[in-house]
Every structure is written in structure tokens, then in C-alpha cells.
Motif scaffolding. Structure first.
Motif, PDB file in Angstrom:
ATOM      1  N   UNK A  73      46.699  42.886  44.354  1.00  0.00           N
ATOM      2  CA  UNK A  73      45.500  42.682  43.802  1.00  0.00           C
ATOM      3  C   UNK A  73      45.338  42.481  42.391  1.00  0.00           C
ATOM      4  N   UNK A  74      45.912  43.423  41.705  1.00  0.00           N
ATOM      5  CA  UNK A  74      45.925  43.536  40.225  1.00  0.00           C
ATOM      6  C   UNK A  74      46.822  42.122  39.682  1.00  0.00           C
ATOM      7  N   UNK A  75      47.871  41.794  40.201  1.00  0.00           N
ATOM      8  CA  UNK A  75      48.564  40.875  39.968  1.00  0.00           C
ATOM      9  C   UNK A  75      48.054  39.531  40.087  1.00  0.00           C
ATOM     10  N   UNK A  76      47.211  39.429  41.216  1.00  0.00           N
ATOM     11  CA  UNK A  76      46.607  38.261  41.437  1.00  0.00           C
ATOM     12  C   UNK A  76      45.278  38.198  40.577  1.00  0.00           C
ATOM     13  N   UNK A  77      44.565  39.090  39.976  1.00  0.00           N
ATOM     14  CA  UNK A  77      43.813  39.038  39.266  1.00  0.00           C
ATOM     15  C   UNK A  77      44.216  38.491  37.849  1.00  0.00           C
ATOM     16  N   UNK A  78      45.369  39.123  37.388  1.00  0.00           N
ATOM     17  CA  UNK A  78      45.842  38.748  35.998  1.00  0.00           C
ATOM     18  C   UNK A  78      46.372  37.319  36.128  1.00  0.00           C
TER      19      UNK A  78
END
Length: 354
Positions: A73-78
Motif C-alpha cells: 500500500x505504501x509503495x503504491x502511494x509513493x
């Protein structure tokens, strides 16, 4: 008939002298412009990566950017923020520099990419691609947008060249308005009869850097490279054109050739930006005037400053659009219009245009 220098006519050394004089109003050294612009861009990028509808700590963002272990999720947001930031930087620089060239060539302080009908031409091509070829992805219609923008701009330029040299700036504006009206009418006719085309097109129409992968920049990279090379090298030409075409020819300038080269650069930049993010308005109008107020009238400095200021405006506008109506988003084109519309009104009033 070849130009003959009369008594008192500037000699071959005059262009450099006059160009130097045109930059006397500059109040900021080039080094300061570059350093200040780089810092502003860096801050805008950091702002874009850190701020969004979903809260992510700076540490997590740094880990994702450096290849650390983070959740999907964090990687997708970044990754999403990074993509839209990179596209915003490219689009802002392209539209801003294009605005400087158009204002310099037409000697019209209200000139911006839309004056050539480029946005409407790109929109017509996109709608045609959606309607005829069922294109539904950004990677698919980016080429239609680019083709439509380039063709429209070339048509407007050719129409302008049919007029006498003195009337070309006005003719270009009128031709752009005519092409824009025609394209807009055709777009409306197609969308009214095809709800599917309307659903796909309406998000792109307002101008946005969201929902796109940075890899689409590669699709228009050759056009961007040539466009920036021609536009950024036109500073001295724009300074001379500002003195008037007659004087420029008297100084030995090949006015038509230089105009064509500068206009080609502006066309390629505007077309590429429109293809990448849709019609983001007012950036090409606002940024050159703000930069001119800081660095002075020398177009070489204005082009350099705009190369930094344009990306800052688009990236900040996109970032603000994520939070002003959270959890929804406001597209960057709308935010730029909110900023640009009052500026346009103030500029028109300053010109005493009624």
C-alpha cells in the motif's frame, strides 16, 4: 531588394548591444535564478511526495524511494505520487516556456498555448480516437492528442503566414480562435452522440497529472527534447523581435526563419504537455509575467526562470488539489484556473482593456 544600411542605421554590432540593453532591467543574477529555481523545485517535489489524501510518514516515503521494505500500500502511494510529480515537472516546464515564446513572438501579453487552438485540436483528436478506435487508456490516446495538437498548431501558423508580416500576430490569434471554435463544436457533436466517449474524455479535459504513469513521458520525449532546444535557444531572437520586425530585419536578422524555429519549439512543447496532462490553462500566461517581474525584460533570463517556475506551479497546484477537497481530489487544471483567472483579470485591467 537587399537591405542597405543608411547613415545612422545600426551596424552589425548593434544586435548584441541592443540585446544587452534589453536586459538592463534584470534585477536578479543568473546564478541566483538557477539556485533559487532549483531550491523551489526541490521544495515543490518534497511537498508533492509528502502530502496527499492518505497519510504516510516521511520515513516510510524515504524507504520506498530508496528501495527499502515497505508494504504494498505504501509503495503504491509513493509510486503514484512520484509519477504525478514527474509528469507535473515536465508539463509545467513545457507549458511555461511555451508561454514565454508565444508572448515574445506575438508581442501579446495575453498569449498562451490556447491562443493557437492547440488544446481544442488535441481534444478533437482524442475524442475521434475514442469514438473511432475505442481508445480508453492514456498510453493509447497520448498519440492522438499529440497529433491533433501539432496539426492544429501548424494549420494556425500557416494561416498566419498568409497575412502581411505586420498583421501576423493578430492573424495568428484570430486563426487560433476560429480553429478552437470549430474543434470545440465538433467535440461537442461527437460527445453528445456517444456517452462512452464522454465518460472517458471528461476527466482528461480538465487537465490533470493524476492517474498516469511517468513512463508516458517517453512517448513524447523526442518532441520535448527538440521543443526545449528550439525554445530555450530563442531568447536572443525574442529580444530582437521585441524591438520590432522592421528593426530586426534592419539589424540583419532572418526574422521569418527565426520566428518559424521559435514557433516550432513552442508548438512541440504545448502539444507534448497537452498530450500528457490535458489542457492545463493559465500556466503559460501567469508564469512568464511573474518571472519577468523578478528577472527583468531579457527573454533569456525569463526562459531560464520559467523553466523552474512552471514546474513549481503545476506540482504545487496538483498537491493542493489532493487536500482541499479530501478525500476527493481537485484536478491540477482546475486549481491553476482558480489561480490564473484573477491574474488574467488584473492583467487586462492593467492594460486598460475594456
Amino acid at each position: 531588394m537587399p537591405f542597405r544600411a543608411e547613415r545612422g542605421t545600426p551596424t552589425s554590432t548593434a544586435p548584441s548591444r541592443l540585446l544587452a540593453e534589453s536586459g538592463r532591467g534584470a534585477r536578479v543574477p543568473v546564478g541566483v535564478v538557477v539556485a533559487g529555481g532549483a531550491v523551489a523545485v526541490a521544495l515543490a517535489v518534497a511537498f508533492s511526495l509528502l502530502v496527499g489524501t492518505q497519510s504516510v510518514s516521511p520515513g516510510r516515503i524515504l524507504e520506498a524511494l530508496t528501495g527499502g521494505v515497505v508494504s504494498d500500500e505504501v509503495r503504491g502511494i509513493v509510486d503514484s505520487r512520484l509519477d504525478r510529480t514527474l509528469i507535473g515537472l515536465v508539463v509545467g516546464a513545457a507549458v511555461g516556456v511555451c508561454g514565454v515564446v508565444l508572448q515574445g513572438l506575438t508581442r501579446n501579453p495575453l498569449a498562451e498555448p490556447g491562443i493557437l487552438g492547440i488544446n481544442s485540436g488535441a481534444a478533437l483528436a482524442v475524442v475521434a480516437g475514442i469514438k473511432v478506435f475505442a481508445i480508453s487508456s492514456v498510453g493509447g490516446y497520448v498519440w492522438f492528442a499529440l497529433l491533433g495538437a501539432v496539426v492544429t498548431a501548424v494549420v494556425v501558423q500557416l494561416l498566419a503566414l498568409l497575412a502581411p508580416v505586420r498583421a501576423q500576430p493578430v492573424t495568428m490569434a484570430l486563426a487560433g480562435a476560429a480553429v478552437m471554435a470549430t474543434s470545440t463544436s465538433l467535440v461537442g457533436a461527437i460527445l453528445v452522440s456517444d456517452q462512452g466517449a464522454l465518460d472517458v474524455f471528461r476527466f482528461w479535459q480538465v487537465g490533470s497529472v493524476a492517474g498516469r504513469e511517468a513512463s508516458i513521458v517517453l512517448d513524447v520525449a523526442p518532441f520535448l527534447v527538440v521543443g526545449f532546444a528550439l525554445a530555450l535557444s530563442s531568447g536572443s531572437v525574442l529580444n530582437t523581435v521585441a524591438l520590432g520586425d522592421d528593426l530586426a530585419r534592419g539589424l540583419g536578422q532572418r526574422v521569418l526563419l527565426h520566428r518559424l524555429l521559435a514557433a516550432t519549439g513552442a508548438i512541440l512543447l504545448a502539444a507534448s504537455a497537452t498530450a500528457l496532462a490535458g489542457p492545463i490553462a493559465f500556466v503559460g500566461l501567469v508564469v512568464p509575467h511573474v518571472v519577468r517581474a523578478v528577472v527583468g525584460p531579457d527573454h533569456r533570463r525569463i526562459l531560464l526562470g520559467t523553466l523552474f517556475a512552471g514546474p513549481v506551479l503545476v506540482v504545487v497546484a496538483d498537491t493542493l488539489g489532493r487536500v482541499v477537497a479530501a478525500p476527493s481530489e481537485v484536478q491540477a487544471g482546475i486549481v491553476c484556473a482558480v489561480v490564473g483567472a484573477p491574474f488574467l483579470v488584473a492583467l487586462v485591467r492593467r492594460m486598460n482593456v475594456t
